[in-house]
Motif scaffolding. Structure first.
Motif, PDB file in Angstrom:
ATOM      1  N   TRP A  77       0.827  -1.209   0.000  1.00 26.62           N
ATOM      2  CA  TRP A  77       0.000   0.000   0.000  1.00 26.62           C
ATOM      3  C   TRP A  77       0.860   1.257   0.000  1.00 26.62           C
ATOM      4  CZ3 TRP A  77      -4.493  -1.057  -1.637  1.00 26.62           C
ATOM      5  CH2 TRP A  77      -5.067  -2.288  -1.353  1.00 26.62           C
ATOM      6  N   GLU A  78       2.022   1.185   0.628  1.00 25.97           N
ATOM      7  CA  GLU A  78       2.939   2.328   0.603  1.00 25.97           C
ATOM      8  C   GLU A  78       3.427   2.578  -0.822  1.00 25.97           C
ATOM      9  OE1 GLU A  78       7.233   3.659   2.486  1.00 25.97           O
ATOM     10  OE2 GLU A  78       6.172   1.951   3.342  1.00 25.97           O
ATOM     11  N   GLY A  79       3.689   1.504  -1.565  1.00 29.32           N
ATOM     12  CA  GLY A  79       4.094   1.654  -2.961  1.00 29.32           C
ATOM     13  C   GLY A  79       2.995   2.266  -3.809  1.00 29.32           C
ATOM     14  N   ILE A  80       1.753   1.880  -3.553  1.00 28.84           N
ATOM     15  CA  ILE A  80       0.628   2.457  -4.294  1.00 28.84           C
ATOM     16  C   ILE A  80       0.490   3.943  -3.976  1.00 28.84           C
ATOM     17  CG2 ILE A  80      -1.888   2.457  -4.456  1.00 28.84           C
ATOM     18  CD1 ILE A  80      -1.795  -0.568  -4.241  1.00 28.84           C
ATOM     19  N   MET A  81       0.593   4.301  -2.700  1.00 30.05           N
ATOM     20  CA  MET A  81       0.486   5.710  -2.313  1.00 30.05           C
ATOM     21  C   MET A  81       1.623   6.523  -2.931  1.00 30.05           C
ATOM     22  SD  MET A  81      -2.251   6.023  -0.682  1.00 30.05           S
ATOM     23  CE  MET A  81      -2.103   7.636   0.019  1.00 30.05           C
ATOM     24  N   ASN A  82       2.835   5.978  -2.936  1.00 29.68           N
ATOM     25  CA  ASN A  82       3.960   6.694  -3.543  1.00 29.68           C
ATOM     26  C   ASN A  82       3.748   6.865  -5.040  1.00 29.68           C
ATOM     27  OD1 ASN A  82       5.337   7.027  -1.177  1.00 29.68           O
ATOM     28  ND2 ASN A  82       6.575   5.181  -1.422  1.00 29.68           N
ATOM     29  N   PHE A  83       3.154   5.871  -5.682  1.00 32.94           N
ATOM     30  CA  PHE A  83       2.907   5.964  -7.122  1.00 32.94           C
ATOM     31  C   PHE A  83       1.982   7.128  -7.441  1.00 32.94           C
ATOM     32  CE2 PHE A  83       0.231   4.899 -10.779  1.00 32.94           C
ATOM     33  CZ  PHE A  83       1.204   4.776 -11.758  1.00 32.94           C
ATOM     34  N   TYR A  84       0.911   7.288  -6.650  1.00 33.32           N
ATOM     35  CA  TYR A  84      -0.062   8.331  -6.941  1.00 33.32           C
ATOM     36  C   TYR A  84       0.314   9.693  -6.359  1.00 33.32           C
ATOM     37  CZ  TYR A  84      -3.181   4.875  -8.874  1.00 33.32           C
ATOM     38  OH  TYR A  84      -3.725   3.901  -9.653  1.00 33.32           O
ATOM     39  N   MET A  85       1.103   9.736  -5.309  1.00 33.13           N
ATOM     40  CA  MET A  85       1.381  11.003  -4.636  1.00 33.13           C
ATOM     41  C   MET A  85       2.708  11.637  -5.029  1.00 33.13           C
ATOM     42  SD  MET A  85      -1.208  11.557  -2.883  1.00 33.13           S
ATOM     43  CE  MET A  85      -2.640  10.741  -2.267  1.00 33.13           C
ATOM     44  N   SER A  87       5.875  12.763  -7.642  1.00 29.01           N
ATOM     45  CA  SER A  87       6.053  13.116  -9.041  1.00 29.01           C
ATOM     46  C   SER A  87       7.050  12.143  -9.650  1.00 29.01           C
ATOM     47  CB  SER A  87       6.552  14.547  -9.164  1.00 29.01           C
ATOM     48  OG  SER A  87       7.780  14.670  -8.492  1.00 29.01           O
ATOM     49  N   GLN A  88       6.676  11.588 -10.793  1.00 27.24           N
ATOM     50  CA  GLN A  88       7.533  10.602 -11.439  1.00 27.24           C
ATOM     51  C   GLN A  88       7.615  10.915 -12.918  1.00 27.24           C
ATOM     52  OE1 GLN A  88       5.645   6.912 -10.616  1.00 27.24           O
ATOM     53  NE2 GLN A  88       5.994   7.023  -8.439  1.00 27.24           N
TER      54      GLN A  88
END
Length: 137
Positions: A77-85, A87-88
């Protein structure tokens, strides 16, 4: 008789059937909701005290978190939050799986019979017209 239970070393440690993050979420939401209920003065709304509704909502946030993270670890879930929150910037590159498509496979053809018949009629009509036009010359 020997124990046949498989040893799964990838499981997170659990207490009362919950991972530690889930247990902390449940206990934290329970403590926060009860303390908030006792600290707030009554909030009347249409003859009903809203403190109880707010306390129940906050108390249910912990079990809701447990249900939401039931099948995944916190890292997922931390990876999902980092993906959406965060900038990449994505740089396109080669396909990581180049053999994903089936090659040299005979695929079935799905043809609509009515469409095929109507096209055949139109083609035949065109051929007949062109033959009529060519004859006088």
């Amino acid at each position: 008789m020997e124990d046949q239970t498989p040893l799964n070393l990838e499981d997170s440690p659990k207490l009362f059937g919950l991972r530690y993050d889930q247990l902390i979420a449940c206990l934290g939401s329970l403590i926060v909701s009860t303390q908030l209920y006792s600290w707030l003065s009554p909030v009347p709304f249409m003859g009903h005290d809203l403190r109880l509704d707010v306390a129940i909502f906050l108390g249910l946030l912990g079990p809701a978190y447990c249900l939401f993270t039931l099948n995944h670890t916190t890292g997922h879930w931390e990876g999902i939050m980092n993906f959406y929150m965060s900038s990449q910037v994505y740089i396109p590159g080669p396909d990581p799986n180049p053999v994903r498509f089936l090659k040299d496979e005979k695929l079935p053809e799905f043809i609509d019979q009515d469409l095929d018949d109507s096209l055949e009629i139109e083609v035949n009509a065109f051929i007949e017209k062109s033959a009529l036009i060519e004859e006088p010359a």
